[in-house]
Enzyme design. Sequence first.
Site, PDB file in Angstrom:
ATOM      1  N   LYS A  23       0.842  -1.208   0.000  1.00 51.60           N
ATOM      2  CA  LYS A  23       0.000   0.000   0.000  1.00 51.60           C
ATOM      3  C   LYS A  23       0.874   1.254   0.000  1.00 51.60           C
ATOM      4  O   LYS A  23       0.621   2.204  -0.738  1.00 51.60           O
ATOM      5  CB  LYS A  23      -0.900   0.003   1.252  1.00 51.60           C
ATOM      6  N   ASN A  24       1.896   1.255   0.859  1.00 54.54           N
ATOM      7  CA  ASN A  24       2.674   2.489   1.028  1.00 54.54           C
ATOM      8  C   ASN A  24       3.644   2.752  -0.119  1.00 54.54           C
ATOM      9  O   ASN A  24       4.308   3.787  -0.144  1.00 54.54           O
ATOM     10  CB  ASN A  24       3.386   2.482   2.386  1.00 54.54           C
ATOM     11  N   ARG A  94      -4.323  10.223   4.519  1.00 56.06           N
ATOM     12  CA  ARG A  94      -3.090  11.002   4.667  1.00 56.06           C
ATOM     13  C   ARG A  94      -2.372  11.113   3.317  1.00 56.06           C
ATOM     14  O   ARG A  94      -1.706  12.106   3.026  1.00 56.06           O
ATOM     15  CB  ARG A  94      -2.208  10.279   5.691  1.00 56.06           C
ATOM     16  N   CYS A 118      -5.604   7.840   9.352  1.00 55.56           N
ATOM     17  CA  CYS A 118      -5.772   7.227  10.671  1.00 55.56           C
ATOM     18  C   CYS A 118      -5.402   8.216  11.770  1.00 55.56           C
ATOM     19  O   CYS A 118      -4.445   8.979  11.625  1.00 55.56           O
ATOM     20  CB  CYS A 118      -4.874   5.996  10.801  1.00 55.56           C
ATOM     21  N   ARG A 123      -0.109  14.560  13.101  1.00 55.81           N
ATOM     22  CA  ARG A 123       0.657  14.212  11.899  1.00 55.81           C
ATOM     23  C   ARG A 123       0.754  15.457  11.008  1.00 55.81           C
ATOM     24  O   ARG A 123       0.088  15.553   9.972  1.00 55.81           O
ATOM     25  CB  ARG A 123      -0.004  13.051  11.152  1.00 55.81           C
ATOM     26  N   PRO A 124       1.603  16.418  11.437  1.00 49.26           N
ATOM     27  CA  PRO A 124       1.722  17.653  10.652  1.00 49.26           C
ATOM     28  C   PRO A 124       2.386  17.382   9.300  1.00 49.26           C
ATOM     29  O   PRO A 124       2.900  16.289   9.065  1.00 49.26           O
ATOM     30  CB  PRO A 124       2.605  18.546  11.523  1.00 49.26           C
ATOM     31  N   ILE A 125       2.355  18.394   8.406  1.00 54.62           N
ATOM     32  CA  ILE A 125       2.999  18.232   7.092  1.00 54.62           C
ATOM     33  C   ILE A 125       4.038  19.343   6.879  1.00 54.62           C
ATOM     34  O   ILE A 125       4.352  19.699   5.754  1.00 54.62           O
ATOM     35  CB  ILE A 125       1.969  18.197   5.941  1.00 54.62           C
ATOM     36  N   ASP A 309       4.304   0.419  11.958  1.00 51.65           N
ATOM     37  CA  ASP A 309       3.060  -0.203  11.483  1.00 51.65           C
ATOM     38  C   ASP A 309       2.946  -1.671  11.887  1.00 51.65           C
ATOM     39  O   ASP A 309       1.845  -2.233  11.913  1.00 51.65           O
ATOM     40  CB  ASP A 309       2.977  -0.125   9.949  1.00 51.65           C
ATOM     41  N   ARG A 401      -8.603  -0.116   4.312  1.00 46.36           N
ATOM     42  CA  ARG A 401      -7.648   0.843   3.734  1.00 46.36           C
ATOM     43  C   ARG A 401      -6.349   0.158   3.343  1.00 46.36           C
ATOM     44  O   ARG A 401      -5.640   0.637   2.457  1.00 46.36           O
ATOM     45  CB  ARG A 401      -7.323   1.925   4.760  1.00 46.36           C
TER      46      ARG A 401
HETATM   47  N1  EPU Z   1       6.120  14.396  10.818  1.00 43.44           N
HETATM   48  C1  EPU Z   1       6.163  15.742  11.089  1.00 43.44           C
HETATM   49  N2  EPU Z   1       6.078  16.613  10.041  1.00 43.44           N
HETATM   50  C2  EPU Z   1       5.922  16.203   8.757  1.00 43.44           C
HETATM   51  C3  EPU Z   1       5.880  14.824   8.486  1.00 43.44           C
HETATM   52  C4  EPU Z   1       5.973  13.943   9.544  1.00 43.44           C
HETATM   53  O1  EPU Z   1       6.287  16.156  12.248  1.00 43.44           O
HETATM   54  O2  EPU Z   1       5.859  17.050   7.851  1.00 43.44           O
HETATM   55  C5  EPU Z   1       6.200  13.425  11.918  1.00 43.44           C
HETATM   56  C6  EPU Z   1       4.863  12.688  12.079  1.00 43.44           C
HETATM   57  O3  EPU Z   1       3.993  13.415  12.907  1.00 43.44           O
HETATM   58  C7  EPU Z   1       5.275  11.376  12.672  1.00 43.44           C
HETATM   59  C8  EPU Z   1       6.679  11.146  12.093  1.00 43.44           C
HETATM   60  O4  EPU Z   1       7.102  12.404  11.606  1.00 43.44           O
HETATM   61  O5  EPU Z   1       5.392  11.482  14.065  1.00 43.44           O
HETATM   62  C9  EPU Z   1       6.713  10.131  10.984  1.00 43.44           C
HETATM   63  O6  EPU Z   1       5.886  10.553   9.909  1.00 43.44           O
HETATM   64  P1  EPU Z   1       6.175  10.157   8.400  1.00 43.44           P
HETATM   65  O7  EPU Z   1       6.016  11.387   7.579  1.00 43.44           O
HETATM   66  O8  EPU Z   1       7.450   9.396   8.306  1.00 43.44           O
HETATM   67  O9  EPU Z   1       4.976   9.176   8.101  1.00 43.44           O
HETATM   68  P2  EPU Z   1       3.949   9.253   6.910  1.00 43.44           P
HETATM   69  O10 EPU Z   1       4.660   9.477   5.640  1.00 43.44           O
HETATM   70  O11 EPU Z   1       2.812  10.110   7.256  1.00 43.44           O
HETATM   71  C10 EPU Z   1       4.215   6.696   6.440  1.00 43.44           C
HETATM   72  C11 EPU Z   1       3.285   5.538   6.251  1.00 43.44           C
HETATM   73  C12 EPU Z   1       2.655   5.205   7.582  1.00 43.44           C
HETATM   74  C13 EPU Z   1       3.765   4.864   8.571  1.00 43.44           C
HETATM   75  C14 EPU Z   1       4.747   6.040   8.682  1.00 43.44           C
HETATM   76  C15 EPU Z   1       5.948   5.749   9.544  1.00 43.44           C
HETATM   77  C16 EPU Z   1       2.540   5.905   3.991  1.00 43.44           C
HETATM   78  C17 EPU Z   1       1.421   6.206   3.056  1.00 43.44           C
HETATM   79  N3  EPU Z   1       2.260   5.914   5.296  1.00 43.44           N
HETATM   80  O12 EPU Z   1       3.406   7.766   6.928  1.00 43.44           O
HETATM   81  O13 EPU Z   1       1.853   4.060   7.337  1.00 43.44           O
HETATM   82  O14 EPU Z   1       3.205   4.621   9.833  1.00 43.44           O
HETATM   83  O15 EPU Z   1       5.236   6.359   7.348  1.00 43.44           O
HETATM   84  O16 EPU Z   1       6.689   4.691   9.036  1.00 43.44           O
HETATM   85  O17 EPU Z   1       3.648   5.615   3.549  1.00 43.44           O
HETATM   86  C18 EPU Z   1       0.028   2.640   7.633  1.00 43.44           C
HETATM   87  O18 EPU Z   1       0.374   2.060   6.594  1.00 43.44           O
HETATM   88  O19 EPU Z   1      -0.849   2.183   8.403  1.00 43.44           O
HETATM   89  C19 EPU Z   1       0.670   3.894   7.988  1.00 43.44           C
HETATM   90  C20 EPU Z   1       0.158   4.728   8.897  1.00 43.44           C
END
Ligand code: EPU
Length: 422
Positions: A23-24, A94, A118, A123-125, A309, A401
């Site tokens: 998925k990811n 997300r 979720c 989960r800021p960007i 995960d 999902r």
């Molecule tokens: N973070 C920030 N600012 C940002 C981005 C992230 O503070 O701009 C923080 C987040 O709040 C979090 C940490 O950094 O505490 C990790 O976030 P990351 O951006 O690495 O995660 P993501 O890209 O949102 C992906 C997977 C998630 C998985 C995480 C961590 C995808 C689509 N999603 O999320 O997968 O948990 O990496 O490995 O690739 C799932 O599949 O169930 C899932 C949630």
Amino acid sequence: MEDLLWVQGGRPLEGEVWLPAAKNSVLPLLAATLLCSGPVILHGVPVLSDVQQSILLLQALGCKVSRQNEDLAIVPPTQPPCGTLPAGPVRAMRSSVFYLAPVLHAAGRVSMPMPGGCDLGPRPIDIHLDGLVKMGVRVAWQQGVLCLECPPRGLQGADITLRLPSVGATETLLMAAVRAHGSTVLRGAACEPEIGDLADFLRGCGAHISGAGSPVVWIQGADRLSGTEHTPIPDRIVAATVAAAVAGTGGQVTLNRCRSEALGPVLEVLRNAGCEICPHEGGLCIARSGPLQGVGRVYTGIYPAFATDAAPVVAAGLLTARGASAFEDTILENRFSCADGFLAMGAQVRRSGRALEILGAGRLRGAEVKAQDLRGGAALVVAALAAEGESRIGGLCHIRRGYADIAALFCALGGSLGIAHG
Ligand code: EPU
């Protein structure tokens, strides 16, 4: 009335499964197809609700998307798309954040509400946006809507250091950089296998990328990317889910297409718990016939550490172990929403901050429980397979999902479970 998953637990799992595409990987790959000027075929794309939401976004942007059995064909729009993304699919996941960079390239601007997904804690960007700002993008929030605008000469390559190795931000900035003017360096990038997969796809389209999958990535921007055909990597979290279920129920399962190197710490924990694990060419075999042992404290972390995960599903597999285990998530604040469901099944667990403590020697009995998020929901299925008696699991929209048909996945291994339609 919503659909429920019924699970008659207590049967060992036996047989083999073919892992679906990750998925990811698939979700950023679908967004990246907008960077291409020709058709893209992605092989073996599972029917997940997040994939369906992504298709809605691509169609709203003018792409033609068609499914041919397991494959998705995406034909990019011939006219520049409108830069306004529909709120429904954006708020549903997300991964709508992955559309920022491709739509900026295609339309010169993009606006969307904050992506949903979720509820795993904040989960800021900001890391995505800070990197785009370094490439010349103007960012504004207007009444809760995020509005980004490209500089007049398009995105500019830049030297960007990520505040922390965010998986999503690394993917956003990779997609921004491959079509930017000049070269980009990403420092402190995430190293997850799904990032390597995105880079492989983009290289297949003619992008110039080196170092993807390591903390420093170099990208030379290109005016144009072609279409391509690509087979996404297998899903390591589905692999962890099945492996954890075998730990919980006993039995023996072969995971075809499993890349054991992407699951190192998860396999080590399952081995310590008493499972036999034999990697072989094309997959791995996992078996448990003896007692299940507690594994002490396990910390999740950024790749190649234990994947966040995988933590709820592996914890679920160890609920009946003799001796204590604890899983502490260093990445996300609210990882263990499944704790209430575990308690309802009679498990001896305690949530403490970001950790789930398993006190050991629990017996599980079937119960009525509800998934609160994707991996927590899958964890309830794993626990229900190991429990005595019948469980009924609600909140299936979360599980769908990331698992196309979790009932079929485990039925094929001798599990007794199915959907009771509401
Ligand atoms: N973070 C920030 N600012 C940002 C981005 C992230 O503070 O701009 C923080 C987040 O709040 C979090 C940490 O950094 O505490 C990790 O976030 P990351 O951006 O690495 O995660 P993501 O890209 O949102 C992906 C997977 C998630 C998985 C995480 C961590 C995808 C689509 N999603 O999320 O997968 O948990 O990496 O490995 O690739 C799932 O599949 O169930 C899932 C949630």
